[in-house]
Design an enzyme around this catalytic site. Structure first.
Site, PDB file in Angstrom:
ATOM      1  N   ASP A 134       0.843   4.277  -2.571  1.00  0.00           N
ATOM      2  CA  ASP A 134       0.617   5.665  -2.128  1.00  0.00           C
ATOM      3  C   ASP A 134       1.712   6.597  -2.635  1.00  0.00           C
ATOM      4  O   ASP A 134       1.438   7.740  -3.007  1.00  0.00           O
ATOM      5  CB  ASP A 134       0.556   5.736  -0.599  1.00  0.00           C
ATOM      6  N   LYS A 161     -28.451 -13.359 -10.329  1.00  0.00           N
ATOM      7  CA  LYS A 161     -29.072 -12.033 -10.438  1.00  0.00           C
ATOM      8  C   LYS A 161     -28.648 -11.219  -9.229  1.00  0.00           C
ATOM      9  O   LYS A 161     -28.969 -11.563  -8.095  1.00  0.00           O
ATOM     10  CB  LYS A 161     -30.584 -12.179 -10.499  1.00  0.00           C
ATOM     11  N   CYS A 201     -36.866 -10.340  36.113  1.00  0.00           N
ATOM     12  CA  CYS A 201     -36.859 -11.438  35.149  1.00  0.00           C
ATOM     13  C   CYS A 201     -38.291 -11.916  34.900  1.00  0.00           C
ATOM     14  O   CYS A 201     -39.005 -12.230  35.853  1.00  0.00           O
ATOM     15  CB  CYS A 201     -35.999 -12.585  35.689  1.00  0.00           C
ATOM     16  N   CYS A 249     -33.005 -19.941  38.247  1.00  0.00           N
ATOM     17  CA  CYS A 249     -34.153 -19.452  37.463  1.00  0.00           C
ATOM     18  C   CYS A 249     -34.606 -20.579  36.520  1.00  0.00           C
ATOM     19  O   CYS A 249     -33.785 -21.150  35.797  1.00  0.00           O
ATOM     20  CB  CYS A 249     -33.743 -18.215  36.662  1.00  0.00           C
ATOM     21  N   ASP A 301       0.838  -1.199   0.000  1.00  0.00           N
ATOM     22  CA  ASP A 301       0.000   0.000   0.000  1.00  0.00           C
ATOM     23  C   ASP A 301       0.873   1.248   0.000  1.00  0.00           C
ATOM     24  O   ASP A 301       0.556   2.246  -0.639  1.00  0.00           O
ATOM     25  CB  ASP A 301      -0.896   0.020   1.252  1.00  0.00           C
TER      26      ASP A 301
HETATM   27  S1  IVH Z   1     -28.945  -9.211 -17.851  1.00  0.00           S
HETATM   28  C1  IVH Z   1     -31.523  -7.282 -21.409  1.00  0.00           C
HETATM   29  N1  IVH Z   1     -27.850 -10.235 -15.741  1.00  0.00           N
HETATM   30  O1  IVH Z   1     -31.940  -7.255 -13.030  1.00  0.00           O
HETATM   31  C2  IVH Z   1     -31.390  -7.430 -19.965  1.00  0.00           C
HETATM   32  N2  IVH Z   1     -29.375  -8.445 -15.428  1.00  0.00           N
HETATM   33  O2  IVH Z   1     -34.874  -7.336 -12.970  1.00  0.00           O
HETATM   34  C3  IVH Z   1     -29.984  -7.667 -19.583  1.00  0.00           C
HETATM   35  N3  IVH Z   1     -29.640  -7.784 -13.086  1.00  0.00           N
HETATM   36  O3  IVH Z   1     -32.492  -4.517 -15.066  1.00  0.00           O
HETATM   37  C4  IVH Z   1     -29.874  -7.815 -18.142  1.00  0.00           C
HETATM   38  N4  IVH Z   1     -28.213  -9.230 -12.256  1.00  0.00           N
HETATM   39  O4  IVH Z   1     -30.343  -4.568 -13.734  1.00  0.00           O
HETATM   40  C5  IVH Z   1     -28.703  -9.311 -16.201  1.00  0.00           C
HETATM   41  N5  IVH Z   1     -26.736 -11.225 -13.984  1.00  0.00           N
HETATM   42  C6  IVH Z   1     -27.590 -10.307 -14.440  1.00  0.00           C
HETATM   43  C7  IVH Z   1     -28.256  -9.416 -13.587  1.00  0.00           C
HETATM   44  C8  IVH Z   1     -29.152  -8.502 -14.119  1.00  0.00           C
HETATM   45  C9  IVH Z   1     -29.046  -8.240 -11.980  1.00  0.00           C
HETATM   46  C10 IVH Z   1     -30.648  -6.711 -13.080  1.00  0.00           C
HETATM   47  C11 IVH Z   1     -30.646  -5.807 -14.266  1.00  0.00           C
HETATM   48  C12 IVH Z   1     -32.072  -5.792 -14.759  1.00  0.00           C
HETATM   49  C13 IVH Z   1     -32.813  -6.326 -13.589  1.00  0.00           C
HETATM   50  C14 IVH Z   1     -34.104  -6.967 -14.052  1.00  0.00           C
END
Ligand code: IVH
Length: 712
Positions: free
Chosen positions: A58, A141, A437, A460, A54
């Site tokens: 820096d 997701k 208690c 208790c 680090d």
């Molecule tokens: S693909 C054409 N992959 O979920 C759509 N979206 O509920 C392409 N999201 O608006 C999106 N993880 O913001 C994709 N692995 C993932 C994702 C993802 C989260 C979000 C994205 C989208 C929303 C839909």
């Protein structure tokens, strides 16, 4: 790194670096510093593999800051010095996305996924296009904030939030402070002329916890979840604050793209690899699935392992892998026809706080518990949740009658995050914590520096009940088939006053209880008998419920001491000399054995034959010599069992532990061996992905035999 330096020269320019160095050495130095800093930033934040200290980083950084101060004309739009923020924005402006940022349609079951694939097939013109390929790129997701980052000729120009999909907010300055966002695309020329990279801004769970701890320490408001914290941070106007919070950007798709002379990507899977080459993080555990069935298995795997991800995820996404097919399938009014999100049940929910009960634990601790209108959280119905302690109730300002946010995180007990203030009834009143208690009516006390109130009464009934429940629980002797309700009944009718009494129960007397049949009574007694004769020492130590002695410490103590007598006789100094045992834990162990009541309990264990020992060393007076760990192929190895074995998994675990193996609760890179029986599922799949050694039962038994275990 040289390619980064080289790439910064305008293409076609004839002058070499050497010429430039003669003309303007500061310019050359500034570019070299910027390139080096970005390279080390990438190694540190994106790859998690720094190669300089680090301090060294820096020093380079300060040199560039000084150079730019002296020569402001050298400050470029992609200078690493812009990452630190330090400026205050007046507000966020808005801008239209060139390509709309669509949301995704959701599916909640396997059937709905199959329906989605069918819709995709119906929308596909086989005559014109040939058979529809059913290969999907799948990834988790991410539960964050969608963002678009625009690169022109490889340089970050602008960043927009998703907004309503058509128009987003301009957050370029804040995005520059995100260390995992390349300010300039990595890799050799040619780079795309324009590339709109889309992805999610997230806070990793550990960073969220640290951020909230910091907010708390500074007396600022804490965030109810990582998503809100990430969203709040990105839209912060004080950029020094933004820069100090470790946001990450994970890229998963593109908006508009002009590849120029760069090779275009034809597949989503190839695009993900390209995004990594350009220096982006991508969602973890992405996978190419070659059939709809494989997608189902992938989604199930992500679901089962969601707690092992470093970031909150609320589902998985499946996308047609062929980008040309994506284009042909196109979009409905709302969402793409080529991709869909599998949504998992939310880990947070809102519900009514009906009452606050105060529960007394085995250490006498009084814990306020929220009684809730039952609500589904993460696929489980929750009707009670912890409120931690009196101070937390006050800090979170939770009142009976409030609509509250309830949260579950993995195996953690559900907790009340806070109230929805807009829904608070007018006549709500603050909760007053009892001064006696609730179980025995005796006064409660608070130890100096502690937030928790405790009941001081050693006899208790609530403390006694909780201690006995702990004694047989998973963290204790792990006696299976001895339900809490039965223990509560036995304690209530005073048949059981201490854990030792459990081992005097007979089938005949248990059968006297309503709804306790002969089979259940027999199982009950058998389970206790098995525990009495086979429980290893560390389980018994952990079962005692000595304050500050959890499973890990119990394990260390059981390796160091021959039996409970040896542990009892150990001096505070001896205990403290052990690694990981500090003065507080040592004193707690000492005090436990100093109590005459506890000594009587130990004697009863001995008389009853609940007296595990470990190793061959005899206790020798006051202190015992250091014992050696068993040596053998499993000693010190981490192990986990999955699937159906010919013996209960608990038994296999005991065998492994008896020869020095350490049992882990989940599959991770730290795992040495996964023993997989029949019908092993997601754990096996994950172990294979991580390259963990997988043993079948025969191979496991062989290792046990090599460690000295004899099978009949
Ligand atoms: S693909 C054409 N992959 O979920 C759509 N979206 O509920 C392409 N999201 O608006 C999106 N993880 O913001 C994709 N692995 C993932 C994702 C993802 C989260 C979000 C994205 C989208 C929303 C839909």
């Amino acid at each position: 790194m040289s390619s980064i330096t080289k790439k910064q020269q305008p293409s076609g320019q004839q002058s070499s670096l050497l010429d430039l160095a003669q003309e303007d050495p500061d310019l050359v130095r500034a570019r070299k510093l910027a390139a080096e800093l970005e390279y080390h930033n990438y190694l540190y934040h994106t790859l998690d593999a720094p190669i300089i200290s680090d301090e060294a980083y820096d020093a380079l950084y300060r040199e560039l800051v000084a150079l730019e101060e002296r020569r402001p004309d050298l400050r470029t739009a992609d200078s690493p010095t812009l990452r630190v923020g330090g400026r205050l924005l007046e507000g966020l402006s808005k801008k239209a996305h060139r390509h709309r940022m669509y949301g995704l349609d959701n599916v909640f079951s396997e059937q709905e996924w199959r329906d989605f694939v069918e819709r995709m097939e119906r929308a596909w013109d086989v005559q014109a296009n040939g058979a529809l390929p059913l290969t999907f790129w799948c990834d988790p997701k991410l539960d964050g904030l969608a963002l678009e980052i625009i690169y022109e000729n490889g340089v970050l120009q602008e960043a927009l939030t998703r907004g309503d999909g058509e128009i987003g907010e301009v957050v370029t300055e804040a995005v520059r402070t995100i260390r995992t966002v390349p300010l300039r695309l990595h890799g050799a020329d040619p780079l795309p002329v324009r590339l709109e990279v889309r992805g999610e801004v997230v806070l990793f769970r550990k960073d969220f916890v640290a951020l909230n701890a910091r907010q708390k320490a500074l007396g600022r408001k804490t965030f109810s979840n990582a998503r809100n914290a990430a969203a709040g941070t990105l839209r912060q106007l004080d950029l020094s604050e933004t820069g100090s919070r470790p946001l990450r950007f994970l890229a998963y798709s593109l908006g508009e793209v002009d590849w120029g002379h760069a090779a275009p990507c034809l597949y989503h899977s190839a695009l993900m690899a390209r995004l990594s080459e350009y220096g982006f993080l991508t969602p973890p555990e992405g996978k190419l699935c070659f059939a709809p069935d494989e997608v189902v298995r992938y989604v199930q795997w992500v679901h089962d392992n969601r707690q092992n991800f470093p970031v909150d995820i609320d589902g998985a996404v499946a996308k047609q892998d062929n980008l040309e097919v994506q284009k042909v399938l196109g979009f409905t009014a709302r969402a793409p026809r080529f991709a869909v999100a599998f949504k998992f049940p939310a880990m947070q929910a809102q519900t009514l706080l009906q009452a606050i009960e105060v529960q007394v634990g085995r250490t006498g601790a009084l814990t306020p518990v929220a009684v809730l209108t039952p609500v589904a959280v993460g696929g489980v119905i929750v009707s009670r949740a912890t409120l931690h302690n009196e101070a937390e109730i006050r800090k979170r300002d939770v009142r009976v009658g409030d609509t509250v946010i309830v949260q579950r995180a993995g195996d953690v007990i559900p907790e009340v995050v806070g109230p929805v203030l807009a829904m608070r009834p007018k006549d709500s009143q603050e909760f007053v914590f009892p001064s006696t208690c609730p179980a025995c009516g005796q006064p409660v006390y608070r130890e100096a520096g502690e937030a928790i109130l405790r009941c001081a009464n050693l006899s208790c009934p609530a403390v006694r009940l909780r201690s006995i429940i702990h004694f047989v629980s998973k963290t204790g002797l792990d006696v299976q088939g001895v339900g809490q309700k039965w223990i509560a009944q036995l304690v209530q009718c005073e048949r059981i006053q201490s854990p030792a009494d459990l081992f005097t129960l007979t089938v005949q007397e248990l059968q006297q209880f309503e709804r306790m049949g002969e089979k259940l009574a027999q199982n009950f007694v058998d389970a206790l008998e098995a525990a009495r004769t086979t429980a290893p020492l560390h389980r018994l130590v952990s079962a005692l419920g000595i304050r500050h002695v959890g499973e890990q410490t119990a394990r260390a103590l059981a390796i160091r001491f021959h039996d409970l007598d040896a542990l009892k006789n150990a001096s505070i100094e001896t205990l403290q000399a052990m690694p990981d045992i500090g003065p507080e834990v040592a004193a707690s162990i000492h005090n436990f054995f100093a109590s005459p009541a506890n000594c009587v309990l130990m004697e009863r264990f001995k008389t009853l034959g609940l007296w595990p020992t470990q190793g061959s060393c005899e206790a020798s007076g006051d202190d015992e010599p250091e014992r050696q760990l068993p040596v053998g192929p499993l000693s010190g190895k981490t192990i986990l069992f999955t699937g159906t074995l010919s013996v209960p998994r608990g038994k296999a675990q005991q065998w492994a532990e008896s020869v020095g193996a350490v049992h882990l609760s989940g599959v991770s890179k730290k795992l040495d061996y996964l023993v997989a029986g029949e019908k092993a599922g997601s754990k096996l799949e994950k172990a294979r992905l991580l390259g963990v050694t997988v043993l079948d039962e025969a191979a496991f038994r062989k290792l046990l035999e090599e460690s000295g275990v004899l099978f009949a």
